[in-house]
Design a protein around this motif. Structure first.
Motif, mmCIF file in Angstrom:
data_model
loop_
_atom_site.group_PDB
_atom_site.id
_atom_site.type_symbol
_atom_site.label_atom_id
_atom_site.label_comp_id
_atom_site.label_asym_id
_atom_site.label_seq_id
_atom_site.Cartn_x
_atom_site.Cartn_y
_atom_site.Cartn_z
ATOM 1 N N THR A 150 0.816 -1.218 0.000
ATOM 2 C CA THR A 150 0.000 0.000 0.000
ATOM 3 C C THR A 150 0.848 1.266 0.000
ATOM 4 O OG1 THR A 150 -0.123 -0.191 2.417
ATOM 5 C CG2 THR A 150 -1.968 -1.085 1.141
ATOM 6 N N ASP A 151 2.159 1.126 0.194
ATOM 7 C CA ASP A 151 3.047 2.298 0.229
ATOM 8 C C ASP A 151 3.604 2.529 -1.179
ATOM 9 O OD1 ASP A 151 4.591 4.381 0.973
ATOM 10 O OD2 ASP A 151 5.675 3.335 2.568
ATOM 11 N N GLN A 152 2.738 3.015 -2.077
ATOM 12 C CA GLN A 152 3.100 3.168 -3.483
ATOM 13 C C GLN A 152 4.222 4.174 -3.680
ATOM 14 O OE1 GLN A 152 1.388 1.360 -5.993
ATOM 15 N NE2 GLN A 152 3.004 2.051 -7.373
ATOM 16 N N CYS A 153 4.180 5.279 -2.980
ATOM 17 C CA CYS A 153 5.188 6.331 -3.169
ATOM 18 C C CYS A 153 6.589 5.829 -2.837
ATOM 19 C CB CYS A 153 4.842 7.550 -2.319
ATOM 20 S SG CYS A 153 3.331 8.393 -2.831
ATOM 21 N N LYS A 154 6.712 5.100 -1.734
ATOM 22 C CA LYS A 154 8.024 4.602 -1.329
ATOM 23 C C LYS A 154 8.540 3.574 -2.324
ATOM 24 C CE LYS A 154 10.518 2.640 2.618
ATOM 25 N NZ LYS A 154 10.411 2.161 4.016
ATOM 26 N N VAL A 155 7.657 2.691 -2.786
ATOM 27 C CA VAL A 155 8.059 1.678 -3.756
ATOM 28 C C VAL A 155 8.513 2.336 -5.055
ATOM 29 C CG1 VAL A 155 7.217 -0.205 -5.204
ATOM 30 C CG2 VAL A 155 6.624 -0.137 -2.781
ATOM 31 N N ASP A 156 7.734 3.309 -5.530
ATOM 32 C CA ASP A 156 8.098 3.986 -6.780
ATOM 33 C C ASP A 156 9.398 4.761 -6.651
ATOM 34 O OD1 ASP A 156 5.959 2.955 -8.077
ATOM 35 O OD2 ASP A 156 4.735 4.769 -8.016
ATOM 36 N N GLU A 157 9.643 5.332 -5.491
ATOM 37 C CA GLU A 157 10.900 6.046 -5.279
ATOM 38 C C GLU A 157 12.087 5.093 -5.370
ATOM 39 O OE1 GLU A 157 13.064 8.843 -1.857
ATOM 40 O OE2 GLU A 157 11.006 8.124 -1.585
ATOM 41 N N MET A 158 11.956 3.919 -4.778
ATOM 42 C CA MET A 158 13.035 2.934 -4.837
ATOM 43 C C MET A 158 13.215 2.406 -6.257
ATOM 44 S SD MET A 158 12.280 0.851 -1.291
ATOM 45 C CE MET A 158 13.754 -0.149 -1.409
ATOM 46 N N LEU A 159 12.102 2.217 -6.971
ATOM 47 C CA LEU A 159 12.204 1.774 -8.362
ATOM 48 C C LEU A 159 12.902 2.822 -9.219
ATOM 49 C CD1 LEU A 159 8.645 0.211 -8.906
ATOM 50 C CD2 LEU A 159 10.820 -1.018 -8.730
ATOM 51 N N GLY A 160 12.579 4.102 -8.977
ATOM 52 C CA GLY A 160 13.230 5.179 -9.715
ATOM 53 C C GLY A 160 14.726 5.231 -9.461
ATOM 54 N N CYS A 490 -0.921 22.553 -27.521
ATOM 55 C CA CYS A 490 -1.919 21.557 -27.896
ATOM 56 C C CYS A 490 -3.038 21.554 -26.865
ATOM 57 C CB CYS A 490 -1.288 20.161 -28.003
ATOM 58 S SG CYS A 490 -0.577 19.562 -26.469
ATOM 59 N N SER A 491 -4.098 20.803 -27.179
ATOM 60 C CA SER A 491 -5.234 20.701 -26.267
ATOM 61 C C SER A 491 -5.028 19.639 -25.205
ATOM 62 C CB SER A 491 -6.509 20.380 -27.046
ATOM 63 O OG SER A 491 -6.731 21.298 -28.089
ATOM 64 N N GLY A 492 -4.273 18.614 -25.538
ATOM 65 C CA GLY A 492 -4.082 17.522 -24.599
ATOM 66 C C GLY A 492 -3.028 16.560 -25.069
ATOM 67 N N VAL A 493 -2.788 15.533 -24.262
ATOM 68 C CA VAL A 493 -1.694 14.604 -24.487
ATOM 69 C C VAL A 493 -2.208 13.177 -24.314
ATOM 70 C CG1 VAL A 493 0.590 13.863 -23.701
ATOM 71 C CG2 VAL A 493 -0.014 16.279 -23.631
ATOM 72 N N VAL A 494 -1.755 12.284 -25.201
ATOM 73 C CA VAL A 494 -1.997 10.848 -25.040
ATOM 74 C C VAL A 494 -0.852 10.266 -24.225
ATOM 75 C CG1 VAL A 494 -2.297 8.635 -26.196
ATOM 76 C CG2 VAL A 494 -3.250 10.696 -27.216
ATOM 77 N N LEU A 495 -1.176 9.724 -23.063
ATOM 78 C CA LEU A 495 -0.175 9.106 -22.203
ATOM 79 C C LEU A 495 -0.253 7.588 -22.350
ATOM 80 C CD1 LEU A 495 -0.678 11.198 -18.946
ATOM 81 C CD2 LEU A 495 0.927 11.614 -20.800
ATOM 82 N N LYS A 496 0.900 6.951 -22.463
ATOM 83 C CA LYS A 496 0.959 5.498 -22.565
ATOM 84 C C LYS A 496 1.823 4.959 -21.426
ATOM 85 C CE LYS A 496 0.218 5.219 -27.547
ATOM 86 N NZ LYS A 496 0.682 4.686 -28.844
ATOM 87 N N TYR A 497 1.279 3.961 -20.762
ATOM 88 C CA TYR A 497 2.002 3.375 -19.630
ATOM 89 C C TYR A 497 2.994 2.350 -20.175
ATOM 90 C CZ TYR A 497 2.835 1.807 -14.884
ATOM 91 O OH TYR A 497 3.428 1.524 -13.672
ATOM 92 N N ILE A 498 4.230 2.785 -20.383
ATOM 93 C CA ILE A 498 5.239 1.948 -21.030
ATOM 94 C C ILE A 498 6.576 2.111 -20.317
ATOM 95 C CG2 ILE A 498 4.179 1.942 -23.313
ATOM 96 C CD1 ILE A 498 6.042 4.240 -24.077
ATOM 97 N N ASN A 499 7.454 1.142 -20.557
ATOM 98 C CA ASN A 499 8.855 1.186 -20.139
ATOM 99 C C ASN A 499 9.005 1.509 -18.664
ATOM 100 O OD1 ASN A 499 9.489 0.634 -22.827
ATOM 101 N ND2 ASN A 499 9.559 2.796 -23.363
ATOM 102 N N GLN A 500 9.773 2.576 -18.321
ATOM 103 C CA GLN A 500 10.056 2.880 -16.922
ATOM 104 C C GLN A 500 8.999 3.766 -16.268
ATOM 105 O OE1 GLN A 500 11.814 3.996 -19.506
ATOM 106 N NE2 GLN A 500 12.504 6.102 -19.250
ATOM 107 N N THR A 501 7.867 3.960 -16.923
ATOM 108 C CA THR A 501 6.797 4.754 -16.332
ATOM 109 C C THR A 501 6.323 4.120 -15.029
ATOM 110 O OG1 THR A 501 6.068 5.390 -18.542
ATOM 111 C CG2 THR A 501 4.531 5.770 -16.742
ATOM 112 N N LYS A 502 6.112 4.941 -14.016
ATOM 113 C CA LYS A 502 5.605 4.457 -12.733
ATOM 114 C C LYS A 502 4.236 5.072 -12.466
ATOM 115 C CE LYS A 502 9.253 6.092 -10.628
ATOM 116 N NZ LYS A 502 10.048 6.523 -11.788
ATOM 117 N N VAL A 503 3.481 4.444 -11.591
ATOM 118 C CA VAL A 503 2.156 4.947 -11.251
ATOM 119 C C VAL A 503 2.261 6.361 -10.677
ATOM 120 C CG1 VAL A 503 0.162 4.606 -9.733
ATOM 121 C CG2 VAL A 503 1.179 2.651 -10.923
ATOM 122 N N SER A 504 3.265 6.605 -9.858
ATOM 123 C CA SER A 504 3.451 7.948 -9.285
ATOM 124 C C SER A 504 3.737 8.978 -10.368
ATOM 125 C CB SER A 504 4.596 7.930 -8.263
ATOM 126 O OG SER A 504 4.306 7.058 -7.197
#
Length: 622
Positions: A150-160, A490-504
């Motif tokens: 449940t500690d997403q921020c800490k996990v993502d920080e370590m992954l980064g 532009c009006s907006g951006v298409v984001l794709k969850y790929i590669n090193q992208t993290k939930v945070s």
């Protein structure tokens, strides 16, 4: 008398009163009354009561922690290798599998790439997936052990931090290889045999003139390098988010919403509007049109998602009928009045029925000869169903302009042999939207390097449709650098969850986009899997649109079914809010003044598909 005899006599004396008491309690049903009293106080069966007590005391037990990560090489929806991550947690002293997620591999190779380029991409994909499996099962497994899911921020920080170390390590190796190559080159250049001869293949030709167009257009930005194995970072982050939602006993989209809003759940949630791909305009001969990669349908906000999907399915069926062989279409009641249709119905055998071709995007494939042809075809399909484009359904076009640039001429090749400069492209889009106002979104109408033209087209069309950057937006890691959005106007951006992208990263970036009046579109990569987490991400992040491909192929239909399930759940809880289609007006300082009158020539009968060129005279296409 012995003590033992006295005890036996006393026991016999008590047998009479005991028997009487037993008979009394039995006659007066005292046990039944006590059971009724217990049932009134605790209206549960003993097993249920024990379960409730167990649940109560489980609150005081140790929170579940990660005990094991497992990486696995699996196959995606187009038969290519990709990564699956499984999360195991220690729950009440037992190891338990919590969830898994499959990360889609995103390829940057265009559809018309050379065979050797595709082979190199496949080798790179295999190496990346194999490295990612090693990272997950070895390094990340050790690093994240005993952390709370449940500690997403800490996990993502370590992954980064882990990703940064791996990237720096790769740079050091590349630097050492370059230094060694320079030393080798210096040694070999001393020998006469290795001296490059003048006029060789790579030698610059004297007097070669560089065209003005090459000097005028900005050069293409280098392709963002992808670290081998980076797939493990994004897959692990998403798997941890799913595990956190499972441990918290809430859906993933609610878990994401809580992470984004600081554990303060919004009272109402809006579903993203689907951009459903209906046509994929192929670019190989004899087709001439190269501009429109995808033609998509967007249901109106007045319809529920279920009603919108059903309407799109009806249009898809009608479009399939129109794209069948001419003989099949001409024999239909709607088109039987044409002269050519009558000729075919006078006993002549119709041509064999054409096979329906479905793209890997889950949509129909067709080749077109001009810009108007797919739009008129779409309009015809809607008219046959009694629907009106612009009211009952809207269109979005994925132009994929970055695939059309001819850098020798410095122009975009929109049709075979027809080239337009970036400024001419702006004029063309202006006239296109004015003629077909039911087009409410253009994706990648220009390269990201043509920033002045992006500004011009937004000023001219921003109040009429969305101008969206997909490939024109750089990778997420650069988009959110220094709290700035590194994209053209532009009006907006298409984001794709790929590669090193993290939930945070997604949470932070969507917050920045919201604050700068940009809309967010969650997009599906080309190589998709049956994992439907992307839908929960889009709902939890509050995306305006979601781009999942067509309504065919299981890996894409699974996501539409998940979206329908979330709509039903939100409607049941009365937390569903209607979406909106408000456009963004830009400053008009740089709005282009001139427009080309010959950008969209009227379609001729020869340029239309056979089934459209044979429509009766009283038929309407607009």
């Amino acid at each position: 008398m012995e003590p033992g005899g006295r005890r036996e006599r006393r026991w016999r004396q008590l047998q009479g009163p005991r028997q009487e008491a037993a008979e009394y309690y039995r006659d007066h049903r005292v046990p039944q009354r006590m059971e009724e009293a217990l049932n009134a106080l605790f209206p549960l069966r003993p097993a249920d009561l024990y379960g409730e007590l167990a649940n109560y005391f489980s609150k005081f037990s140790k929170a579940p922690v990660i005990c094991k990560l497992v990486g696995r090489k699996v196959i995606d929806g187009v038969g290519q290798p990709t990564l699956e991550v499984e999360i195991y947690c220690t729950v009440k002293n037992y190891e338990k599998r919590i969830c898994s997620t499959v990360m889609s591999f995103h390829s940057q190779i265009p559809e018309n790439a050379l065979p050797e380029t595709n082979e190199a991409d496949e080798k790179e994909r295999n190496d990346s997936v194999n490295t990612a499996v090693e990272w997950v099962s070895d390094s990340l497994n050790t690093m994240l052990r005993d952390l709370k899911p449940t500690d997403q921020c800490k996990v993502d920080e370590m992954l980064g931090e882990y990703f940064t170390k791996q990237a720096e390590f790769k740079k050091e190796i590349e630097k050492q290889e370059e230094e060694a190559a320079e030393v080798t080159l210096a040694l070999t250049s001393c020998t006469p045999s290795a001296t490059a001869l003048p006029g060789g293949k790579n030698a610059a030709k004297p007097g070669r003139k560089v065209s003005a167009a090459e000097r005028m257009i900005p050069p293409a930005e280098p392709v963002e390098s992808v670290l081998c194995g980076s797939l493990a970072i994004g897959a692990t982050s998403l798997a941890i988010a799913k595990a956190g939602a499972t441990i918290s006993r809430i859906p993933l989209y609610l878990h994401i919403a809580l992470l984004k809003h600081g554990q303060d759940l919004p009272k109402e949630m809006t579903l993203p509007l689907p951009m459903v791909t209906l046509l994929n305009c192929e670019k190989i001969p004899p087709a001439k049109l190269k501009l429109m990669k995808e033609v998509m349908l967007i249901p109106p906000v007045q319809l529920s998602l279920k009603q919108g999907i059903e309407r799109v399915l009806d249009i898809q069926k009608e479009m399939t009928r129109l794209l069948e062989s001419p003989g099949k279409v001409q024999s239909s009641p709607r088109l039987a009045d044409s002269k050519k249709g009558k000729a075919h119905n006078t006993g002549k055998k119709a041509p064999p029925r054409a096979l329906k071709r479905i793209s890997h995007l889950g949509c129909l494939i067709t080749g077109c000869d001009n810009l108007e042809q797919p739009l008129l075809l779409m309009q015809t399909a809607c008219n046959n169903l009694g629907l009106e484009l612009g009211t009952d359904m809207y269109l979005a076009i994925n132009c994929a302009a970055h695939e059309l640039m001819d850098y020798v001429k410095g122009k975009y090749e929109i049709l075979t042999g027809m080239f337009k400069s970036p400024d001419e492209m702006v004029d063309m889009y202006v006239e296109l939207i004015n003629k077909f106002p039911f087009i409410i979104a253009l994706i990648d109408p220009l390269r990201k390097e043509d920033r002045q033209q992006w500004n011009n087209i937004c000023c001219a069309l921003g109040s009429k449709c969305y101008l969206i950057a997909e490939d024109a937006a750089t990778c997420i890691s650069k988009l959110k650098s220094d709290q700035k959005i590194n994209i053209p106007t532009c009006s907006g951006v298409v984001l794709k969850y790929i590669n090193q992208t993290k939930v945070s990263d997604l949470i932070e970036l969507t917050g920045l986009l919201d604050g700068q009046r940009h809309i967010t579109i969650l997009g599906s990569p080309d190589g998709e899997s049956s994992d439907d987490s992307l839908v929960d991400l889009a709902v939890g992040l509050g995306a305006r649109f979601i781009k999942l491909g067509g309504l065919s192929r299981g890996e894409r239909v699974t996501k539409y079914n998940r979206l329908l399930a979330i709509e039903e759940e939100l409607a049941k809880n009365r937390t569903l809010r209607e979406a909106n289609l408000e456009f963004i007006a830009f400053d008009e300082e740089s709005q282009p003044e001139k427009q080309l009158s010959d950008v969209l020539p009227p379609p001729t009968q020869d340029s239309l598909p056979p089934q459209l060129s044979q429509l009766p005279e009283n038929s309407t296409l607009t």
